[in-house]
Motif scaffolding. Sequence first.
Motif, PDB file in Angstrom:
ATOM      1  N   MET A  18       1.831   0.008 -20.348  1.00 17.70           N
ATOM      2  CA  MET A  18       2.575  -0.237 -21.580  1.00 17.70           C
ATOM      3  C   MET A  18       3.894  -0.909 -21.251  1.00 17.70           C
ATOM      4  SD  MET A  18       4.061   3.472 -22.693  1.00 17.70           S
ATOM      5  CE  MET A  18       5.314   2.754 -23.721  1.00 17.70           C
ATOM      6  N   PRO A  19       4.380  -1.759 -22.161  1.00 19.21           N
ATOM      7  CA  PRO A  19       5.684  -2.388 -21.923  1.00 19.21           C
ATOM      8  C   PRO A  19       6.800  -1.366 -22.091  1.00 19.21           C
ATOM      9  CG  PRO A  19       4.802  -3.049 -24.047  1.00 19.21           C
ATOM     10  CD  PRO A  19       3.748  -2.215 -23.384  1.00 19.21           C
ATOM     11  N   LEU A  20       7.877  -1.575 -21.343  1.00 17.67           N
ATOM     12  CA  LEU A  20       9.046  -0.717 -21.444  1.00 17.67           C
ATOM     13  C   LEU A  20      10.192  -1.553 -21.976  1.00 17.67           C
ATOM     14  CD1 LEU A  20      10.464   1.987 -20.925  1.00 17.67           C
ATOM     15  CD2 LEU A  20      10.963   1.166 -18.622  1.00 17.67           C
ATOM     16  N   GLY A  21      10.612  -1.249 -23.172  1.00 15.20           N
ATOM     17  CA  GLY A  21      11.719  -1.979 -23.787  1.00 15.20           C
ATOM     18  C   GLY A  21      13.027  -1.232 -23.626  1.00 15.20           C
ATOM     19  N   LEU A  22      14.069  -1.770 -24.198  1.00 16.19           N
ATOM     20  CA  LEU A  22      15.392  -1.159 -24.108  1.00 16.19           C
ATOM     21  C   LEU A  22      15.481   0.154 -24.873  1.00 16.19           C
ATOM     22  CD1 LEU A  22      17.657  -4.324 -24.376  1.00 16.19           C
ATOM     23  CD2 LEU A  22      17.013  -3.053 -22.331  1.00 16.19           C
ATOM     24  N   GLN A  23      14.503   0.413 -25.759  1.00 15.33           N
ATOM     25  CA  GLN A  23      14.530   1.662 -26.518  1.00 15.33           C
ATOM     26  C   GLN A  23      14.084   2.844 -25.662  1.00 15.33           C
ATOM     27  OE1 GLN A  23      12.272  -0.740 -26.928  1.00 15.33           O
ATOM     28  NE2 GLN A  23      10.281   0.214 -26.817  1.00 15.33           N
TER      29      GLN A  23
END
Length: 157
Positions: A18-23
């Motif tokens: 899964m992508p890891l965003g700034l959230q």
Amino acid sequence: MTQARINIIEPNGVRRSMPLGLQGAVIGRDPGCEIPLAYERVSRQHTEISFDGQQCYVTDLDSRNGTYLGKTRLTPNVPTPWLPDQALRVGDVYFNLELPRSQEVHQKAAQQGETLAGYVPAQAKPRDNRKTLWLVLGGLALLCVCAGLVGLALSLM
């Protein structure tokens, strides 16, 4: 790769990414978590992953069974840097981190003490002093021989 990713390896062999965003993301048994894990050894809200665009941090949320980076159990509620070469374990589930190439290079350089100007202090190689020792001992022996010869010559006069 243009975005940080988390790879998840579950004990039953299922793998997902899964992508890891700034959230960031919370890992836990609660279905409302960004990374829900339905395993008994995982707390309802077990671990939080945060990402500032350069560095990733893992925080154990005071879980019962702990969160591990490599073989080290994390101190609860203390954000700990997570590097791409470290395995993260929550219960029996393993995670690894993938950063975009430029971020990975920046992280590794920072870990090795690189300055913002890009200078890495030279690492001194351990010196093998045996050769130096033999040269010094040889010089002392030669000096003793010379002194003996001088003493002998003076006594013969």
